[in-house]
Scaffold this motif. Sequence first.
Motif, mmCIF file in Angstrom:
data_model
loop_
_atom_site.group_PDB
_atom_site.id
_atom_site.type_symbol
_atom_site.label_atom_id
_atom_site.label_comp_id
_atom_site.label_asym_id
_atom_site.label_seq_id
_atom_site.Cartn_x
_atom_site.Cartn_y
_atom_site.Cartn_z
ATOM 1 N N LYS A 62 32.424 13.383 65.588
ATOM 2 C CA LYS A 62 31.671 13.161 64.357
ATOM 3 C C LYS A 62 31.956 14.273 63.336
ATOM 4 O O LYS A 62 31.056 14.998 62.923
ATOM 5 N N GLU B 90 32.578 15.770 59.840
ATOM 6 C CA GLU B 90 32.202 15.473 58.454
ATOM 7 C C GLU B 90 32.927 16.428 57.522
ATOM 8 O O GLU B 90 32.885 17.640 57.711
ATOM 9 N N ILE C 33 33.621 10.827 57.003
ATOM 10 C CA ILE C 33 33.183 10.963 58.391
ATOM 11 C C ILE C 33 34.268 10.401 59.306
ATOM 12 O O ILE C 33 34.660 9.232 59.177
#
Length: 187
Positions: free
Chosen positions: A69, A71, A103
């Motif tokens: 994940k 970002e 993302i």
Amino acid sequence: VSALGSLALVVFKYFTRARTELHVSKPHAFNFLVKEPLRNPDGGVVAERQNVYTVSYRIFNAGAQAATKVEVVFNWKPAIDLNLWPVRHFTPHLEDDGRYILIFESFAPKEALRIEIMSINQEPPVLVLVRSDQGVSRDVDLSMYPTVPLWKVRTIQFFALVGVASVIYFMLVLIQYIVLRTPAFGG
């Protein structure tokens, strides 16, 4: 004694465990002055020249564990789309305050991504933050340096190897002299 050994093993495993380590660098940024007048809708000249800004960002997972994940946060959405290399899927997100976030599901160990931005007559957005579920990224400065000829590298490696071998040899001679009390060189 065994408890101390166990504690030492736990500390050793803690400091040598696999981690993610996201690095961010800015290898390139430039402003091109274009000799093309900027005109308003009526055809009047607003500016004699135009500016074309380009900027590159490199994101690299230097760790031994995948970063999940990830970002990538910019101050605002670029006017012209981003160029990613290698091409990969991401989910764009625009925050209420105008921040633009890319993302990515994950970055494998040793995986790198380049983000190229071009902007005409306005500054490109600044990269604010790169983070993952495992932590935040670290800025890494890149520097350009001249290439050294291979023969020079091999010569330095040879002398370094001779130096290390000499140190090891003289350490063994010293240990022989101390332990056996015999001189290494006749006499």
